[in-house]
Write a protein that holds these residues in place. Structure first.
Motif, PDB file in Angstrom:
ATOM      1  N   VAL A   5       0.853  -1.185   0.000  1.00 18.30           N
ATOM      2  CA  VAL A   5       0.000   0.000   0.000  1.00 18.30           C
ATOM      3  C   VAL A   5       0.892   1.240   0.000  1.00 18.30           C
ATOM      4  CG1 VAL A   5      -1.803   1.251   1.247  1.00 18.30           C
ATOM      5  CG2 VAL A   5      -1.745  -1.257   1.328  1.00 18.30           C
ATOM      6  N   TYR A   6       0.718   2.083  -1.010  1.00 22.54           N
ATOM      7  CA  TYR A   6       1.424   3.366  -1.055  1.00 22.54           C
ATOM      8  C   TYR A   6       0.520   4.363  -0.349  1.00 22.54           C
ATOM      9  CZ  TYR A   6       4.217   7.190  -3.229  1.00 22.54           C
ATOM     10  OH  TYR A   6       5.015   8.286  -3.471  1.00 22.54           O
ATOM     11  N   HIS A   7       0.838   4.657   0.912  1.00 14.86           N
ATOM     12  CA  HIS A   7       0.038   5.512   1.798  1.00 14.86           C
ATOM     13  C   HIS A   7       0.860   6.756   2.057  1.00 14.86           C
ATOM     14  CE1 HIS A   7      -2.670   5.394   5.656  1.00 14.86           C
ATOM     15  NE2 HIS A   7      -2.493   6.617   5.234  1.00 14.86           N
ATOM     16  N   VAL A   8       0.450   7.873   1.445  1.00 20.35           N
ATOM     17  CA  VAL A   8       1.324   9.043   1.437  1.00 20.35           C
ATOM     18  C   VAL A   8       0.511  10.335   1.356  1.00 20.35           C
ATOM     19  CG1 VAL A   8       1.591   9.024  -1.081  1.00 20.35           C
ATOM     20  CG2 VAL A   8       3.453   9.926   0.337  1.00 20.35           C
ATOM     21  N   LEU A 138      -4.174   8.047  -0.353  1.00 15.34           N
ATOM     22  CA  LEU A 138      -3.622   9.391  -0.492  1.00 15.34           C
ATOM     23  C   LEU A 138      -4.238  10.330   0.535  1.00 15.34           C
ATOM     24  CD1 LEU A 138      -3.819   9.639  -4.386  1.00 15.34           C
ATOM     25  CD2 LEU A 138      -1.857   8.954  -2.989  1.00 15.34           C
ATOM     26  N   LYS A 139      -3.387  11.067   1.228  1.00 12.02           N
ATOM     27  CA  LYS A 139      -3.861  12.140   2.107  1.00 12.02           C
ATOM     28  C   LYS A 139      -3.691  13.413   1.286  1.00 12.02           C
ATOM     29  CE  LYS A 139      -0.851  10.819   4.860  1.00 12.02           C
ATOM     30  NZ  LYS A 139       0.238  10.586   5.724  1.00 12.02           N
ATOM     31  N   VAL A 140      -4.731  13.758   0.548  1.00 15.27           N
ATOM     32  CA  VAL A 140      -4.665  14.877  -0.391  1.00 15.27           C
ATOM     33  C   VAL A 140      -4.832  16.182   0.385  1.00 15.27           C
ATOM     34  CG1 VAL A 140      -5.598  15.909  -2.479  1.00 15.27           C
ATOM     35  CG2 VAL A 140      -5.630  13.409  -2.203  1.00 15.27           C
ATOM     36  N   LYS A 175      -9.071  11.835   1.877  1.00 15.30           N
ATOM     37  CA  LYS A 175      -8.330  10.572   1.927  1.00 15.30           C
ATOM     38  C   LYS A 175      -9.034   9.525   1.071  1.00 15.30           C
ATOM     39  CE  LYS A 175      -7.954   7.207   5.106  1.00 15.30           C
ATOM     40  NZ  LYS A 175      -7.829   6.585   6.412  1.00 15.30           N
ATOM     41  N   PRO A 176      -8.718   9.538  -0.247  1.00 13.74           N
ATOM     42  CA  PRO A 176      -9.253   8.473  -1.097  1.00 13.74           C
ATOM     43  C   PRO A 176      -8.363   7.228  -0.994  1.00 13.74           C
ATOM     44  CG  PRO A 176      -8.038  10.030  -2.441  1.00 13.74           C
ATOM     45  CD  PRO A 176      -8.018  10.559  -1.024  1.00 13.74           C
TER      46      PRO A 176
END
Length: 183
Positions: A5-8, A138-140, A175-176
Motif C-alpha cells: 500500500v502506497y500511503h502518502v 492518499l492524504k490529499v 483521503k481516497p
C-alpha cells in the motif's frame, strides 16, 4: 501474499514534498501536519506489518533527531532502500542496497499482511512500473505547490483505479483509497 500500500500525503498537483520540506523546514511547508486526519493516520499505520521507504524519506526524520539505523515508526519493521546511506542493519531497520524490485517481490511472496510504502517518489515509480503496488491511500492536502517530489518520481503512469473508500476532513484534507487495476 502481502499487499503493498502506497500511503502518502500529496498535494492537489501530485507532489509528496514541497520545497520547504526538501530544505528541512517543515514550519514553512504548505502540507498540513495538524488536524483531524493525523489521529486517523496514526491509527492506520498500526495495521501495517512493515514500512518501506527510500533514503530521502528516511533521512527526513534526521531533522527531528532520528539517527541512521533507528526506526522512524516504533513497532514497525523498516526496510530502507538506498545506495548512498551507510549504517548497520538491525532487528528494527534493514538497509537494502541491492535490487529493490526483487527484494519487494520476495517480501510480498513471503508475507500475508499489509506492507506500507510511505515514500520515495522514485521508489514508488519503480515499483509501480513493476506492478508491485496494490493500493493507493492518499492524504490529499488542499494545496497546490507547483514543484517538489512527484508522487511517482520521474515515472508518468497511466492507470485505472477503483475507489474503495473516501474520507473528508474538516481541514480540507481528503483521503481516497484506491485499488490499482493493472492491465
Amino acid at each position: 501474499m502481502a499487499e503493498l500500500v502506497y500511503h502518502v500525503a500529496v498535494s492537489l498537483d501530485n507532489f509528496i514534498a514541497d520545497q520547504a520540506m526538501l530544505e528541512g523546514d517543515i514550519n514553512h511547508s504548505f502540507f498540513l501536519f495538524e488536524g483531524e486526519h493525523v489521529p486517523d493516520f496514526l491509527s492506520d499505520i498500526q495495521h501495517y506489518e512493515a514500512v518501506l521507504m527510500g533514503s530521502k524519506t528516511y533521512e527526513f526524520g534526521f531533522q527531528f533527531g532520528a539517527k541512521p539505523g533507528e526506526p522512524g515508526y516504533k513497532g514497525l519493521k523498516h526496510y530502507i532502500f538506498s545506495s548512498s546511506l551507510q549504517f548497520e542493519s538491525n532487528e528494527e531497520v534493514e538497509l537494502i542496497e541491492g535490487d529493490a524490485v526483487a527484494f519487494i517481490e520476495n517480501l510480498k511472496r513471503q508475507g500475508d499482511g499489509k506492507l506500507w510504502l510511505c515514500g520515495g517518489g522514485e521508489l514508488a515509480g519503480t515499483l509501480l512500473k513493476h506492478k508491485l503496488i496494490d493500493q493507493l491511500v492518499l492524504k490529499v492536502n488542499p494545496v497546490i505547490i507547483g514543484e517538489g517530489i512527484p508522487l511517482f518520481g520521474s515515472v508518468k503512469p497511466s492507470l485505472k483505479l477503483d475507489l474503495v473508500e473516501m474520507k473528508q476532513y474538516p481541514n480540507g484534507v481528503l483521503k481516497p483509497t484506491y485499488n490499482i487495476i493493472y492491465t
